[in-house]
Write a protein that holds these residues in place. Structure first.
Motif, PDB file in Angstrom:
ATOM      1  N   UNK A 115     -30.194 -28.095 -33.349  1.00 29.79           N
ATOM      2  CA  UNK A 115     -30.589 -29.479 -33.584  1.00 29.79           C
ATOM      3  C   UNK A 115     -30.401 -29.760 -35.069  1.00 29.79           C
ATOM      4  N   UNK A 116     -29.811 -30.886 -35.392  1.00 33.17           N
ATOM      5  CA  UNK A 116     -29.674 -31.266 -36.797  1.00 33.17           C
ATOM      6  C   UNK A 116     -30.367 -32.604 -37.024  1.00 33.17           C
ATOM      7  N   UNK A 117     -31.190 -32.627 -38.058  1.00 33.93           N
ATOM      8  CA  UNK A 117     -31.810 -33.891 -38.464  1.00 33.93           C
ATOM      9  C   UNK A 117     -31.349 -34.156 -39.885  1.00 33.93           C
TER      10      UNK A 117
ATOM     11  N   UNK B 272     -24.891 -39.511 -41.387  1.00 33.78           N
ATOM     12  CA  UNK B 272     -24.233 -39.328 -40.089  1.00 33.78           C
ATOM     13  C   UNK B 272     -22.964 -38.478 -40.197  1.00 33.78           C
ATOM     14  N   UNK B 273     -22.414 -38.366 -41.409  1.00 30.92           N
ATOM     15  CA  UNK B 273     -21.184 -37.593 -41.577  1.00 30.92           C
ATOM     16  C   UNK B 273     -21.428 -36.156 -42.040  1.00 30.92           C
ATOM     17  N   UNK B 274     -22.672 -35.752 -42.143  1.00 32.64           N
ATOM     18  CA  UNK B 274     -22.954 -34.384 -42.619  1.00 32.64           C
ATOM     19  C   UNK B 274     -22.293 -33.372 -41.687  1.00 32.64           C
ATOM     20  N   UNK B 275     -21.629 -32.362 -42.259  1.00 36.66           N
ATOM     21  CA  UNK B 275     -20.906 -31.371 -41.440  1.00 36.66           C
ATOM     22  C   UNK B 275     -21.796 -30.635 -40.431  1.00 36.66           C
ATOM     23  N   UNK B 276     -23.082 -30.581 -40.681  1.00 39.25           N
ATOM     24  CA  UNK B 276     -23.984 -29.878 -39.754  1.00 39.25           C
ATOM     25  C   UNK B 276     -23.875 -30.472 -38.345  1.00 39.25           C
TER      26      UNK B 276
ATOM     27  N   UNK C  73     -21.637 -28.852 -35.599  1.00 36.66           N
ATOM     28  CA  UNK C  73     -22.032 -27.673 -34.823  1.00 36.66           C
ATOM     29  C   UNK C  73     -23.311 -27.914 -34.020  1.00 36.66           C
ATOM     30  N   UNK C  74     -23.882 -29.119 -34.164  1.00 33.68           N
ATOM     31  CA  UNK C  74     -25.182 -29.375 -33.523  1.00 33.68           C
ATOM     32  C   UNK C  74     -25.011 -29.828 -32.080  1.00 33.68           C
ATOM     33  N   UNK C  75     -25.857 -29.301 -31.210  1.00 29.51           N
ATOM     34  CA  UNK C  75     -25.866 -29.773 -29.821  1.00 29.51           C
ATOM     35  C   UNK C  75     -26.530 -31.138 -29.752  1.00 29.51           C
TER      36      UNK C  75
ATOM     37  N   UNK D 223     -19.091 -30.003 -31.139  1.00 33.48           N
ATOM     38  CA  UNK D 223     -20.194 -30.882 -31.493  1.00 33.48           C
ATOM     39  C   UNK D 223     -20.803 -31.431 -30.215  1.00 33.48           C
ATOM     40  N   UNK D 224     -22.098 -31.611 -30.216  1.00 26.62           N
ATOM     41  CA  UNK D 224     -22.777 -32.124 -29.033  1.00 26.62           C
ATOM     42  C   UNK D 224     -22.921 -33.626 -29.113  1.00 26.62           C
ATOM     43  N   UNK D 225     -24.101 -34.100 -28.881  1.00 20.01           N
ATOM     44  CA  UNK D 225     -24.316 -35.539 -28.852  1.00 20.01           C
ATOM     45  C   UNK D 225     -25.307 -35.962 -29.941  1.00 20.01           C
ATOM     46  N   UNK D 226     -25.299 -37.239 -30.229  1.00 20.57           N
ATOM     47  CA  UNK D 226     -26.315 -37.786 -31.132  1.00 20.57           C
ATOM     48  C   UNK D 226     -27.413 -38.389 -30.274  1.00 20.57           C
ATOM     49  N   UNK D 227     -28.637 -38.085 -30.601  1.00 21.67           N
ATOM     50  CA  UNK D 227     -29.755 -38.734 -29.916  1.00 21.67           C
ATOM     51  C   UNK D 227     -30.277 -39.833 -30.832  1.00 21.67           C
ATOM     52  N   UNK D 228     -30.973 -40.790 -30.261  1.00 17.93           N
ATOM     53  CA  UNK D 228     -31.356 -41.931 -31.089  1.00 17.93           C
ATOM     54  C   UNK D 228     -32.840 -41.950 -31.435  1.00 17.93           C
TER      55      UNK D 228
END
Ligand SMILES: Cc1cc2nc3c(=O)[nH]c(=O)nc-3n(C[C@H](O)[C@H](O)[C@H](O)COP(=O)(O)OP(=O)(O)OC[C@H]3O[C@@H](n4cnc5c(N)ncnc54)[C@H](O)[C@@H]3O)c2cc1C
Lengths: 309, 249
Positions: free
Chosen positions: A276-278, A282-286, A289-291, B228-233
């Motif tokens: 998980x990436x927080x 929005x363009x951060x490379x993390x 690889x994040x699901x 890459x997976x998905x973006x959640x809101x």
């Protein structure tokens, strides 16, 4: 011939990383002796004796071995190396310290941080921060190997073998222990935790790191990690650094908060099952690889996340 | 006291390398090269010891191709006094590097050798420890603090649980970790001055050290890639996904 597995322990308990290195050792051969070197380390030796696949535990007890100093520990390993064709250990800080010393004293190469055993003399290992995987074959009569523990499952308990005392070698007396500043916490070990939550430069201070990251870790029973930037800035202690030159983790869930995703950081966590990436960029490379990515300010969403758990 | 600092020419840490399509290795053609970041920390540590009057001379040494001269010039620009280049175009594994460095140490007789804990290309983390073994010296790896005393040094080390401080007899090998210092940028005048500092050149094969690789590299592959997976809101959606889709909460 037999395999010598150097145990990682704090005299009382055996590290989970040794059980993982044991899994690698069992793919290399079947006669495995675990060396527990320390001071009053009977309890740790007892745990090693219960691991499935171990043939024998060797316990070396001496004041000189109490603090993992490289010189006396290397002298001990070399003194019994004649009976082994493979000497192996999880790539912990203390094994990284001592194993190359052993290899040089034996005039053999070391294969660092293997992630797979292809055959008893052929291994895969990451290079360039994990951006390439090399398959290497040893040509030396003896193999000295460190194992990236995160790449192997721990062997279960199941056996019960004898513990044999071995004599510590003479201490070369080149170094001495002064003090430890070991952080203690009730949280799980970074390298064996099922969930890891890490904070980056975005945290801004050690106070904020504690205030925002720790409550979530507490709720999830997670270990806490950090990026190099967060450690360099003093927001988090050095032993929390995840990455190419820190710890390598592969938990079920890795939550990266305010971490951009530099290759050096990814090297330490990209084999996690779910990421998980927080991050507010929005363009951060993390995010590559994040699901699950959440584009947001971590100071807003982490308290909300904690409450909702 | 003389301080010896080995430096390695490596691919710049910002470069994302590519594996050759035939899996024969990493493509290094036209890739930006730089001094290994940990070696930069070593040079800084040595130069600071000299500035503090605790070291008399800082000697940088590199084992590698002729172009490693550039790497040595960076060390000289940071403040090393002179340099030694041991030339070879072969792959030199950490054990061979340690053996060559031992030769250099035998003639230079430094009181301290400061080695980077790891080179960011092969990620071996072996050379300093092997060198200490071959010399029969004490080692203090992963240093975040070095305090020199009389014939000894107190070194604080970054270990898995936090920090450990040990005392080593000198001469010793210290390997550097990230928190030891923040290396300086070389100033333009110092870069100019470095051009005039002496670099002694020798051919590795002339040293009489066996450097043949002990490991056969069978192949070099790309790692498994993650997609890459998905973006959640929202936080709610994130928790819902972690519970029902991933099953990790
Ligand atoms: C030799 C060497 C070894 C290294 N080893 C490692 C290593 O082992 N581990 C490691 O991690 N790094 C390592 N690095 C450093 C690495 O290159 C990066 O510099 C580092 O990982 C960056 O840390 P960061 O992501 O925390 O900081 P940054 O790259 O500065 O990223 C901060 C991120 O936080 C985001 N952000 C800012 N404010 C907020 C907010 N309020 N809410 C949400 N997001 C926010 C930004 O968008 C940004 O993406 C190494 C570097 C070198 C040269």
């Amino acid at each position: 011939m037999a395999i010598l597995l150097l145990a990682e322990h704090d005299n009382r308990t055996l590290s989970d990383q040794t059980a993982r290195a044991l899994t690698a050792a069992r793919e290399i051969g079947s006669e495995i002796h675990v060396l527990v070197a320390g001071k009053d380390a009977n309890a740790a030796a007892g745990e090693a004796a219960k691991l499935a696949g171990v043939s024998k535990v060797l316990l070396a007890d001496s004041d000189a071995l109490a603090n993992n100093l490289a010189e006396p520990l290397a002298a001990l390993i070399v003194s019994i190396a004649g009976g082994y064709d493979t000497i192996i250990a999880a790539a912990t800080a203390s094994a990284k310290n001592v194993m190359p010393r052993v290899a040089a004293l034996l005039d053999v190469a070391q294969v660092s941080e293997i992630i797979a055993v292809v055959s008893p003399d052929t291994f895969k290992r990451p290079i360039y921060a994990g951006n390439a995987i090399q398959t290497v074959q040893t040509t030396d009569a003896k193999k000295v190997i460190t194992v990236r523990a995160a790449a192997f499952q721990p062997s279960d308990a199941g056996g019960s073998v004898a513990i044999e005392a071995v004599q510590a070698a003479a201490d070369p007396g080149l170094s001495s222990f002064v003090k430890d500043a070991i952080s203690s916490s009730d949280r799980p070990e970074l390298t064996s935790a099922k969930i890891v939550i890490s904070g980056g430069r975005a945290l801004g201070s050690s106070e904020k790191f504690k205030e925002v990251i720790l409550p979530v870790a507490e709720k999830l029973g997670a270990a806490v990690g950090a990026s190099r930037a967060a450690v360099d800035a003093g927001y988090a202690p050095n032993d929390w650094q995840v990455g190419q030159t820190g710890k390598v983790v592969a938990p079920q869930l890795y939550i990266a908060c305010g971490i951009s995703g530099a290759i050096q950081h990814l090297a330490g966590m990209k084999d996690s099952k779910f990421i998980v990436a927080i991050n507010k960029d929005a363009d951060a490379p993390i995010f590559q690889v994040a699901d699950y990515g959440l584009v947001a300010d971590l100071f807003d969403v982490l308290p909300e996340f904690e409450k909702a758990l | 006291m003389k301080v010896l600092v080995p430096v390695k020419r490596v691919v710049d840490f910002n470069v994302k390398i590519r594996v050759k399509p035939d899996n024969s290795g990493v493509d290094l053609a036209n890739v930006k090269m730089a001094i290994n970041p940990f070696d930069e920390i070593s040079v800084e540590a040595a130069v600071r010891l000299k500035e503090a009057g605790q070291a008399t001379e800082v000697v940088a040494v590199s084992i590698g191709p002729a172009k490693a001269e550039e790497t040595l010039r960076s060390a000289l620009a940071m403040g090393a006094d002179r340099a030694i280049l041991i030339e070879t175009d072969d792959t030199v594994e950490p054990l061979a590097v340690a053996k060559i460095l031992k030769c250099v140490a035998d003639t230079e007789k430094p009181g301290l050798i400061i080695v980077g804990k790891q080179a960011i290309d092969d990620d071996s983390n072996q050379t300093g420890q092997m060198l200490a073994a071959l010399l029969g010296w004490a080692q203090a790896t992963f240093a975040s603090k070095i305090e020199l005393g009389d014939q000894k040094a107190a070194v604080t080390r970054e270990v898995d649980g936090g920090l450990q401080t040990i005392e080593v007899k000198l001469p010793a090998v210290v390997t550097t970790d990230l928190r030891l210092n923040e290396p300086r940028y070389a100033s333009l005048p110092n870069i100019m001055k470095a051009k005039k500092k002496p670099i002694e050149k020798r051919i590795a094969a002339d040293l009489g050290v066996a450097t043949a690789p002990r490991l056969k590299v069978l192949k070099t592959e790309e790692p498994a890639t993650r997609k890459a997976g998905i973006k959640v809101t929202s936080v709610g959606e994130l928790i819902e996904k972690l519970r029902s889709e991933a099953g990790v909460l």
